[in-house]
Design a protein around this motif. Structure first.
Motif, PDB file in Angstrom:
ATOM      1  N   THR A 180      37.090  33.798  39.817  1.00  0.00           N
ATOM      2  CA  THR A 180      37.116  32.358  39.503  1.00  0.00           C
ATOM      3  C   THR A 180      38.052  31.587  40.432  1.00  0.00           C
ATOM      4  OG1 THR A 180      38.948  32.683  37.980  1.00  0.00           O
ATOM      5  CG2 THR A 180      36.720  32.820  37.045  1.00  0.00           C
ATOM      6  N   LYS A 181      37.979  30.293  40.293  1.00  0.00           N
ATOM      7  CA  LYS A 181      38.922  29.344  40.916  1.00  0.00           C
ATOM      8  C   LYS A 181      38.917  29.418  42.446  1.00  0.00           C
ATOM      9  CE  LYS A 181      41.624  29.786  36.715  1.00  0.00           C
ATOM     10  NZ  LYS A 181      42.899  29.733  36.033  1.00  0.00           N
ATOM     11  N   ARG A 193      44.666  34.016  18.706  1.00  0.00           N
ATOM     12  CA  ARG A 193      44.958  32.593  18.852  1.00  0.00           C
ATOM     13  C   ARG A 193      43.811  31.779  18.267  1.00  0.00           C
ATOM     14  NH1 ARG A 193      44.898  30.511  23.857  1.00  0.00           N
ATOM     15  NH2 ARG A 193      43.495  32.133  24.552  1.00  0.00           N
ATOM     16  N   GLU A 234      35.302  23.777  37.105  1.00  0.00           N
ATOM     17  CA  GLU A 234      35.373  23.907  35.652  1.00  0.00           C
ATOM     18  C   GLU A 234      34.088  23.501  34.940  1.00  0.00           C
ATOM     19  OE1 GLU A 234      39.412  23.075  34.002  1.00  0.00           O
ATOM     20  OE2 GLU A 234      39.655  22.065  35.909  1.00  0.00           O
ATOM     21  N   LYS A 286      29.949  29.275  30.776  1.00  0.00           N
ATOM     22  CA  LYS A 286      29.010  28.941  31.860  1.00  0.00           C
ATOM     23  C   LYS A 286      27.857  29.935  31.893  1.00  0.00           C
ATOM     24  CE  LYS A 286      32.703  27.281  34.979  1.00  0.00           C
ATOM     25  NZ  LYS A 286      33.516  27.755  36.112  1.00  0.00           N
ATOM     26  N   GLY A 337      33.397  31.605  40.471  1.00  0.00           N
ATOM     27  CA  GLY A 337      33.639  30.304  39.848  1.00  0.00           C
ATOM     28  C   GLY A 337      34.224  29.355  40.876  1.00  0.00           C
ATOM     29  N   VAL A 338      33.618  28.190  40.977  1.00  0.00           N
ATOM     30  CA  VAL A 338      34.106  27.208  41.955  1.00  0.00           C
ATOM     31  C   VAL A 338      34.404  25.870  41.289  1.00  0.00           C
ATOM     32  CG1 VAL A 338      33.094  28.227  44.027  1.00  0.00           C
ATOM     33  CG2 VAL A 338      31.708  26.706  42.621  1.00  0.00           C
ATOM     34  N   GLN A 398      37.935  27.311  21.375  1.00  0.00           N
ATOM     35  CA  GLN A 398      37.451  27.107  22.752  1.00  0.00           C
ATOM     36  C   GLN A 398      36.078  27.752  22.922  1.00  0.00           C
ATOM     37  OE1 GLN A 398      39.921  29.003  25.658  1.00  0.00           O
ATOM     38  NE2 GLN A 398      38.977  27.950  27.407  1.00  0.00           N
ATOM     39  N   ALA A 411      41.105  38.954  24.553  1.00  0.00           N
ATOM     40  CA  ALA A 411      42.377  38.287  24.840  1.00  0.00           C
ATOM     41  C   ALA A 411      42.930  38.742  26.194  1.00  0.00           C
ATOM     42  CB  ALA A 411      43.383  38.618  23.742  1.00  0.00           C
ATOM     43  N   VAL A 455      43.279  39.130  32.708  1.00  0.00           N
ATOM     44  CA  VAL A 455      44.596  38.656  32.285  1.00  0.00           C
ATOM     45  C   VAL A 455      44.490  37.231  31.776  1.00  0.00           C
ATOM     46  CG1 VAL A 455      45.805  40.195  33.904  1.00  0.00           C
ATOM     47  CG2 VAL A 455      45.326  37.826  34.566  1.00  0.00           C
ATOM     48  N   ASN A 456      45.537  36.859  31.080  1.00  0.00           N
ATOM     49  CA  ASN A 456      45.699  35.538  30.509  1.00  0.00           C
ATOM     50  C   ASN A 456      45.399  34.400  31.512  1.00  0.00           C
ATOM     51  OD1 ASN A 456      46.902  33.656  28.729  1.00  0.00           O
ATOM     52  ND2 ASN A 456      48.793  33.807  29.926  1.00  0.00           N
ATOM     53  N   GLY A 457      44.463  33.539  31.147  1.00  0.00           N
ATOM     54  CA  GLY A 457      44.196  32.367  31.983  1.00  0.00           C
ATOM     55  C   GLY A 457      43.306  32.614  33.188  1.00  0.00           C
ATOM     56  N   GLY A 478      40.174  32.907  33.339  1.00  0.00           N
ATOM     57  CA  GLY A 478      38.921  32.131  33.277  1.00  0.00           C
ATOM     58  C   GLY A 478      37.829  32.850  32.496  1.00  0.00           C
ATOM     59  N   THR A 494      37.006  32.848  29.124  1.00  0.00           N
ATOM     60  CA  THR A 494      36.253  32.051  28.144  1.00  0.00           C
ATOM     61  C   THR A 494      35.390  31.011  28.860  1.00  0.00           C
ATOM     62  OG1 THR A 494      38.076  32.413  26.620  1.00  0.00           O
ATOM     63  CG2 THR A 494      36.489  30.703  26.021  1.00  0.00           C
ATOM     64  N   THR A 495      35.959  30.368  29.867  1.00  0.00           N
ATOM     65  CA  THR A 495      35.199  29.378  30.630  1.00  0.00           C
ATOM     66  C   THR A 495      33.991  30.030  31.305  1.00  0.00           C
ATOM     67  OG1 THR A 495      37.327  28.358  31.117  1.00  0.00           O
ATOM     68  CG2 THR A 495      35.458  27.596  32.404  1.00  0.00           C
TER      69      THR A 495
HETATM   70  N1  LIG Z   1      39.278  25.040  39.137  1.00  0.00           N
HETATM   71  C1  LIG Z   1      38.773  26.003  38.357  1.00  0.00           C
HETATM   72  N2  LIG Z   1      39.284  26.186  37.140  1.00  0.00           N
HETATM   73  C2  LIG Z   1      38.759  27.165  36.371  1.00  0.00           C
HETATM   74  C3  LIG Z   1      37.714  28.005  36.829  1.00  0.00           C
HETATM   75  N3  LIG Z   1      37.439  28.894  35.843  1.00  0.00           N
HETATM   76  C4  LIG Z   1      38.277  28.607  34.831  1.00  0.00           C
HETATM   77  N4  LIG Z   1      39.087  27.571  35.133  1.00  0.00           N
HETATM   78  C5  LIG Z   1      40.151  26.966  34.314  1.00  0.00           C
HETATM   79  O1  LIG Z   1      41.168  27.932  34.071  1.00  0.00           O
HETATM   80  C6  LIG Z   1      41.809  27.707  32.824  1.00  0.00           C
HETATM   81  C7  LIG Z   1      41.832  28.990  32.008  1.00  0.00           C
HETATM   82  O2  LIG Z   1      40.499  29.329  31.689  1.00  0.00           O
HETATM   83  P1  LIG Z   1      40.102  30.166  30.399  1.00  0.00           P
HETATM   84  O3  LIG Z   1      38.643  30.343  30.451  1.00  0.00           O
HETATM   85  O4  LIG Z   1      40.685  29.563  29.173  1.00  0.00           O
HETATM   86  O5  LIG Z   1      40.840  31.527  30.722  1.00  0.00           O
HETATM   87  P2  LIG Z   1      40.911  32.833  29.815  1.00  0.00           P
HETATM   88  O6  LIG Z   1      40.860  33.986  30.750  1.00  0.00           O
HETATM   89  O7  LIG Z   1      39.913  32.778  28.743  1.00  0.00           O
HETATM   90  O8  LIG Z   1      42.382  32.695  29.222  1.00  0.00           O
HETATM   91  P3  LIG Z   1      43.009  33.417  27.912  1.00  0.00           P
HETATM   92  O9  LIG Z   1      42.009  33.343  26.844  1.00  0.00           O
HETATM   93  O10 LIG Z   1      44.242  32.632  27.651  1.00  0.00           O
HETATM   94  O11 LIG Z   1      43.346  34.814  28.317  1.00  0.00           O
HETATM   95  C8  LIG Z   1      41.016  26.580  32.156  1.00  0.00           C
HETATM   96  O12 LIG Z   1      41.721  25.389  32.331  1.00  0.00           O
HETATM   97  C9  LIG Z   1      39.703  26.554  32.934  1.00  0.00           C
HETATM   98  O13 LIG Z   1      39.105  25.291  32.935  1.00  0.00           O
HETATM   99  C10 LIG Z   1      37.195  27.793  38.158  1.00  0.00           C
HETATM  100  O14 LIG Z   1      36.298  28.467  38.668  1.00  0.00           O
HETATM  101  N5  LIG Z   1      37.773  26.772  38.865  1.00  0.00           N
END
Ligand SMILES: Nc1nc2c(ncn2[C@@H]2O[C@H](COP(=O)(O)OP(=O)(O)OP(=O)(O)O)[C@@H](O)[C@H]2O)c(=O)[nH]1
Ligand SMILES: [Mg+2]
Length: 345
Positions: free
Chosen positions: A292-293, A180, A326, A159, A323-324, A186, A230, A148-150, A152, A154-155
């Motif tokens: 993540t997070k 987008r 950014e 990594k 993921g722990v 990104q 996406a 889902v959106n956000g 993590g 792409t991040t």
């Molecule tokens: N604290 C923390 N933040 C994280 C972690 N993984 C990702 N993030 C943050 O989460 C936010 C969203 O990460 P993205 O990688 O853009 O998420 P996404 O799933 O690609 O999002 P969309 O492309 O919008 O669907 C960013 O600000 C990242 O830096 C993590 O393990 N820990």
């Protein structure tokens, strides 16, 4: 010591039994056969961060064992603490039953001894999720990353790409989140940092971009192709249908691909993470997860809920990474015992 991922030579011809990608990665044998595995990143700092991240859960579970008696009240408190930690009812019940069995077997009478048995019980529950990501069996190994959106995605891809490239793999990224502009930028930023190529197409069809990337990956002799998708689409489009289409199209570019369909879930979403696992798995037949997070306010118990669901449904999903944070080094392999210890503290 953990390797970040496991490198395997290409699969043998069909006549000889294939070295299953599902070989338990925890075995000495499997680890020893990883010839060029990258030097693993240091784990100590990471573990501290996980501990801090899960502290809320950890301290409330640890609190249960501060008394002097092992009685019904202790088990009741533990049940509440596990439920509060997002473990969900089935996993909580299974853990309590397993713990009581262990207590009986070992004749433990001290709360601290029961706490150690709980760590064992959680470890055993989580163990099937602990598996190394295998690369090298296919050329290229194709991974599709969803969530889902956000969450993590792409991040985590950034990594992961960093680790794969550092380990000598040639990686190609597909920016299949074509809706987008920011999503492409990104991913490109992560690509530049890692000196890997990216296939993207402004406003293009995500399935077509994925097809092109897999074809290019084959033509260029890449080791790995990763498609970033996406998490949310313009409202008239249905995310799952679009993702299914990407999956089908990838298979047209390379018959046995995608080899991995990875769901990225945000560890803070509690029981909703399990709902996401169920729906993405039903639509896309997941192979593994990245959670993540876990450095934030995550409670960690959701991994127990996921493990329990996987066992009940006989879906052998792996948690390849967690993921722990950014930064690049903030993606780590999942270790069931370490995680259980961090949960209980
Ligand atoms: N604290 C923390 N933040 C994280 C972690 N993984 C990702 N993030 C943050 O989460 C936010 C969203 O990460 P993205 O990688 O853009 O998420 P996404 O799933 O690609 O999002 P969309 O492309 O919008 O669907 C960013 O600000 C990242 O830096 C993590 O393990 N820990
Ligand atoms: Mg993204």
């Amino acid at each position: 010591m953990f390797s970040f991922f496991k490198k395997k030579p290409p699969a043998p011809p069909a006549s000889t039994p294939a070295v299953a990608a599902s070989t338990p990665s925890g075995t000495q044998d499997a680890r020893a056969t990883a010839p060029a595995a990258e030097e693993p990143p240091p784990r100590a700092g990471w573990l501290d961060r996980l501990r801090v991240g899960l502290r809320k859960t950890g301290s409330s579970i640890a609190q249960v064992f501060t008394g002097t008696q092992v009685d019904d009240a202790l088990y009741e408190e533990l049940e509440s603490a596990l439920l509060l930690a997002d473990a969900g009812l089935p996993a909580t019940e299974a853990l309590l039953a397993d713990l009581k069995r262990r207590v009986k077997e070992t004749k433990a009478t001290e709360p601290m001894a029961v706490k150690a048995l709980l760590i064992d019980a959680i470890t055993d529950l989580l163990k099937p999720l602990e598996r190394a990501l295998v690369v090298g069996e296919h050329t290229p190994t194709v991974m599709m990353v969803v969530g889902v959106n956000g969450a993590g995605k792409t991040t985590s891809i950034g990594k992961l790409t960093h680790h794969l490239a550092a380990g000598g793999s040639k990686v190609l990224l597909a920016a299949a989140d074509t809706f987008r502009a920011a999503a492409r930028e990104q991913l490109s930023a992560w690509g530049d940092r890692n000196r890997v190529d990216i296939i993207s197409q402004q406003g293009g069809d995500p399935a077509a971009v994925s097809f092109d990337a897999v074809s290019a990956g084959r033509a260029r002799g890449c080791d790995i192709v990763i498609a970033d998708t996406a998490g949310r689409l313009p409202t008239q489009l249905h995310l799952m249908e679009e993702l299914k289409k990407i999956r089908r199209t990838i298979a047209k570019a390379q018959a046995d691909a995608p080899h991995e369909v990875l769901l990225v879930v945000d560890g803070n979403t509690g029981q909703n993470a399990l709902a996401q696992v169920k729906s993405f798995d039903a639509a896309l037949q997941l192979t593994g997860l990245i959670v993540t997070k876990l450095d934030g306010t995550a409670k960690g118990g959701v991994l127990a809920a996921i493990a329990r669901w996987c066992a009940a449904e006989q879906r052998p999903l792996a948690v390849y990474f967690i993921g722990v944070g950014e930064k690049l080094e903030d993606l780590q392999t999942f270790d069931a015992r370490e995680f259980a210890q961090a949960m209980v503290q």
